[in-house]
Design a protein around this motif. Structure first.
Motif, PDB file in Angstrom:
ATOM      1  N   THR A  47      -6.052   8.369  -4.461  1.00 35.63           N
ATOM      2  CA  THR A  47      -4.837   7.564  -3.901  1.00 35.63           C
ATOM      3  C   THR A  47      -4.393   8.564  -2.711  1.00 35.63           C
ATOM      4  O   THR A  47      -3.665   8.202  -1.603  1.00 35.63           O
ATOM      5  N   ASP A  48      -5.100   9.615  -2.174  1.00 37.41           N
ATOM      6  CA  ASP A  48      -4.930  10.267  -1.011  1.00 37.41           C
ATOM      7  C   ASP A  48      -5.597   9.814   0.170  1.00 37.41           C
ATOM      8  O   ASP A  48      -5.650  10.458   1.245  1.00 37.41           O
ATOM      9  N   ILE A  64       0.860  -1.374  -0.147  1.00 32.54           N
ATOM     10  CA  ILE A  64      -0.056   0.023   0.012  1.00 32.54           C
ATOM     11  C   ILE A  64       1.030   1.259   0.053  1.00 32.54           C
ATOM     12  O   ILE A  64       1.537   1.492   0.816  1.00 32.54           O
ATOM     13  N   CYS A  65       0.796   2.019  -0.939  1.00 36.21           N
ATOM     14  CA  CYS A  65       1.625   3.257  -0.908  1.00 36.21           C
ATOM     15  C   CYS A  65       0.916   4.352  -0.138  1.00 36.21           C
ATOM     16  O   CYS A  65       0.040   4.988  -0.531  1.00 36.21           O
ATOM     17  N   PRO A  66       1.698   4.864   1.101  1.00 35.91           N
ATOM     18  CA  PRO A  66       1.111   5.954   1.863  1.00 35.91           C
ATOM     19  C   PRO A  66       0.743   7.202   1.041  1.00 35.91           C
ATOM     20  O   PRO A  66       1.369   7.488   0.161  1.00 35.91           O
ATOM     21  N   PRO A  67      -0.289   7.704   1.436  1.00 36.29           N
ATOM     22  CA  PRO A  67      -0.836   8.905   0.878  1.00 36.29           C
ATOM     23  C   PRO A  67       0.410  10.112   0.680  1.00 36.29           C
ATOM     24  O   PRO A  67       0.439  10.830  -0.368  1.00 36.29           O
ATOM     25  N   PHE A  68       1.167  10.123   1.620  1.00 39.16           N
ATOM     26  CA  PHE A  68       2.244  11.022   1.718  1.00 39.16           C
ATOM     27  C   PHE A  68       3.313  10.796   0.747  1.00 39.16           C
ATOM     28  O   PHE A  68       4.068  11.965   0.285  1.00 39.16           O
ATOM     29  N   ARG A 126       2.683   9.556  -2.538  1.00 38.00           N
ATOM     30  CA  ARG A 126       1.947   9.221  -3.857  1.00 38.00           C
ATOM     31  C   ARG A 126       2.553  10.253  -4.905  1.00 38.00           C
ATOM     32  O   ARG A 126       2.483   9.739  -6.079  1.00 38.00           O
ATOM     33  N   VAL A 130      -9.495  -4.125   2.633  1.00 40.30           N
ATOM     34  CA  VAL A 130      -8.387  -3.290   2.143  1.00 40.30           C
ATOM     35  C   VAL A 130      -8.073  -3.251   0.585  1.00 40.30           C
ATOM     36  O   VAL A 130      -8.261  -2.096   0.214  1.00 40.30           O
ATOM     37  N   ARG A 170      -5.895   5.926   1.976  1.00 47.73           N
ATOM     38  CA  ARG A 170      -5.528   4.492   1.921  1.00 47.73           C
ATOM     39  C   ARG A 170      -6.048   3.824   3.318  1.00 47.73           C
ATOM     40  O   ARG A 170      -6.054   4.469   4.145  1.00 47.73           O
ATOM     41  N   VAL A 171      -6.691   2.694   2.960  1.00 52.22           N
ATOM     42  CA  VAL A 171      -6.894   1.821   3.933  1.00 52.22           C
ATOM     43  C   VAL A 171      -5.880   0.733   4.322  1.00 52.22           C
ATOM     44  O   VAL A 171      -5.546  -0.081   3.247  1.00 52.22           O
ATOM     45  N   LEU A 172      -5.460   0.688   5.617  1.00 54.51           N
ATOM     46  CA  LEU A 172      -4.222   0.127   5.922  1.00 54.51           C
ATOM     47  C   LEU A 172      -4.658  -1.374   6.365  1.00 54.51           C
ATOM     48  O   LEU A 172      -3.752  -2.295   6.448  1.00 54.51           O
ATOM     49  N   SER A 202      -5.393   5.823   6.430  1.00 57.10           N
ATOM     50  CA  SER A 202      -4.514   6.989   6.535  1.00 57.10           C
ATOM     51  C   SER A 202      -4.818   8.082   5.300  1.00 57.10           C
ATOM     52  O   SER A 202      -5.397   7.321   4.125  1.00 57.10           O
ATOM     53  N   TYR A 203      -4.601   9.274   5.597  1.00 57.43           N
ATOM     54  CA  TYR A 203      -5.141  10.055   4.397  1.00 57.43           C
ATOM     55  C   TYR A 203      -4.211  11.397   4.530  1.00 57.43           C
ATOM     56  O   TYR A 203      -3.677  11.720   5.551  1.00 57.43           O
ATOM     57  N   ASP A 204      -3.931  12.051   3.282  1.00 55.93           N
ATOM     58  CA  ASP A 204      -3.456  13.203   3.253  1.00 55.93           C
ATOM     59  C   ASP A 204      -4.515  14.355   3.145  1.00 55.93           C
ATOM     60  O   ASP A 204      -5.570  14.139   2.301  1.00 55.93           O
ATOM     61  N   ASN A 261      -9.278   0.389  -1.571  1.00 54.89           N
ATOM     62  CA  ASN A 261      -8.164   1.057  -2.259  1.00 54.89           C
ATOM     63  C   ASN A 261      -8.168   1.081  -3.694  1.00 54.89           C
ATOM     64  O   ASN A 261      -7.619   1.998  -4.309  1.00 54.89           O
TER      65      ASN A 261
END
Lengths: 256, 256
Positions: free
Chosen positions: B85-86, A119-123, A125, B76, B88-90, B8-10, B80
């Motif tokens: 992409t900003d 999973i690519c972290p939003p930060f 991308r 997940v 993400r379900v971890l 997780s999110y931006d 996703n």
């Protein structure tokens, strides 16, 4: 007088460095508008590296001519005060009036960045290309050395290039791995060369990724280069992973 | 069954976690739409932490009830695949039907991030608050310890809060400095607490910054807290610097 600027930018929102017909937003266009506003006279920069749409920079170089009385070093705070925060001027100083950043020998270092994990972290991308599944970075490093030296890189050039010759010199290719978390890693490919063809770095990165995935053998890279056949190389990877890291001028910069 | 999601999110592009009248884009709203699409039935998440507009998260928690046959762990990749992409379900798994993430004791860890240097790189601008000039991080660390323990944090609460009490417990405040380059540094304030008032972390960070700048003495923080007077604390710092790092449930999560 001629002033040099060192410029860093997040290329996400821009159609590349170079001004284009139809007026999409470009780094060059934005700098020209801000310099024209600051100096009170139509001003146009000459860039060293015309980065593509979406490509980032930590140190592109450009110059402009002005008769403004603004002290050269003051362009850093003055431009940063009116530019959007995704473009920052890192340095400014006066150079010889004959210094032309594209007619001068340089070494350019690009970095292509991967996020390797499920999973690519939003930060990450916006600045890394997301890859998953097994990747053999040792094979990539072995393949990388085949790119060093002077070669005809016709196989690593996107269609539409107007380059007179496809011969280029690569000085170094280094692959760095860093743990991101216990299950993921950063893979960074640093490539230093005297100049690059259209999309060349992104095609080399795509080809090294194919090596990492076992689809091209590291020992076959020399053959792929010699073939001059674009169909034997990997894909052009997305722009977001690519950053122009630095430009070194072979004979230095003639500051005044 | 009740399913838990770690998210997780931006936060840059969102009006915070919580759905709002007038339909601006929120994290909660986006998750609800995607879950409704996936499960084929109107689905609504219950979030643990209602982060503000522009605030980021590396591990917010929410739950939702569904009668869908989708295996819990499949949310997940399924989410996703359709989320931007900003976000993400971890992680996703089934929890006890009675588990309510806001009616359960937690420790939440937030991090407020500064970029301390003359020029904030474009790549940091979305995730750090840019500060420059002299900052005494040792004074900040001395001041930080005064926040630990149970206090009435009325002085650190933005107007408009509907909290019944302004008493909260802070377990830890840690300040980390890391060199960014020879002239710049990252300053990260990690704050762990049992719960926070509206804008409380951003006001604590703003107050610690005033200490770092010598405008409030580290030995005066106890007084500032005791005063319950918002006018004696620092400003509410911008949302971009704030990230919800993690949520720990005091009695664990009742996975099923």
């Amino acid at each position: 007088m001629r002033i040099l600027l060192k410029v860093s930018y997040d290329g996400t929102a821009y159609h590349g460095w170079q001004m284009q017909p139809g007026e999409p937003e470009t780094i060059e266009g934005r700098l020209n508008r801000c310099l024209t506003e600051l100096t009170g006279a139509q001003t146009e920069v000459i860039g060293c590296s015309r980065t593509d749409a979406g490509v980032h920079s930590k140190g592109n170089i450009c110059v402009f001519d002005t008769s403004s009385g603004i002290p050269p070093e003051r362009y850093v705070p003055a431009l940063n005060g009116i530019l959007p925060t995704d473009i920052r001027v890192l340095d400014s100083f006066r150079v010889d009036d004959c210094f032309h950043p594209r007619h001068t020998d340089t070494r350019k270092t690009y970095c292509y960045r991967f996020y390797h994990g499920d999973i690519c972290p939003p930060f990450e991308r916006l600045y890394r290309h997301h890859v998953y599944g097994p990747i053999d970075t040792n094979a990539m490093q072995r393949a990388a050395s085949a790119f060093k030296g002077e070669h005809d890189f016709a196989a690593f050039c996107a269609a539409g290039s107007q380059a007179e010759t496809t011969v280029r010199t690569i000085y170094d290719v280094v692959i760095k791995r860093t743990a991101a978390d216990p299950l993921s890693e950063y893979i960074d490919i640093y490539i230093t060369g005297g100049g690059f063809l259209y999309n060349m770095v992104r095609i080399i990165a795509g080809t090294l990724l194919e090596v990492g995935r076992g689809r091209i053998g590291p020992e076959d890279i020399q053959d792929v280069i010699d073939s001059r056949d674009r169909s034997r190389t990997g894909p052009t990877l997305p722009a977001c992973g690519l950053t122009l890291e630095r430009i070194d001028f072979d004979e230095g910069i003639p500051a005044v």
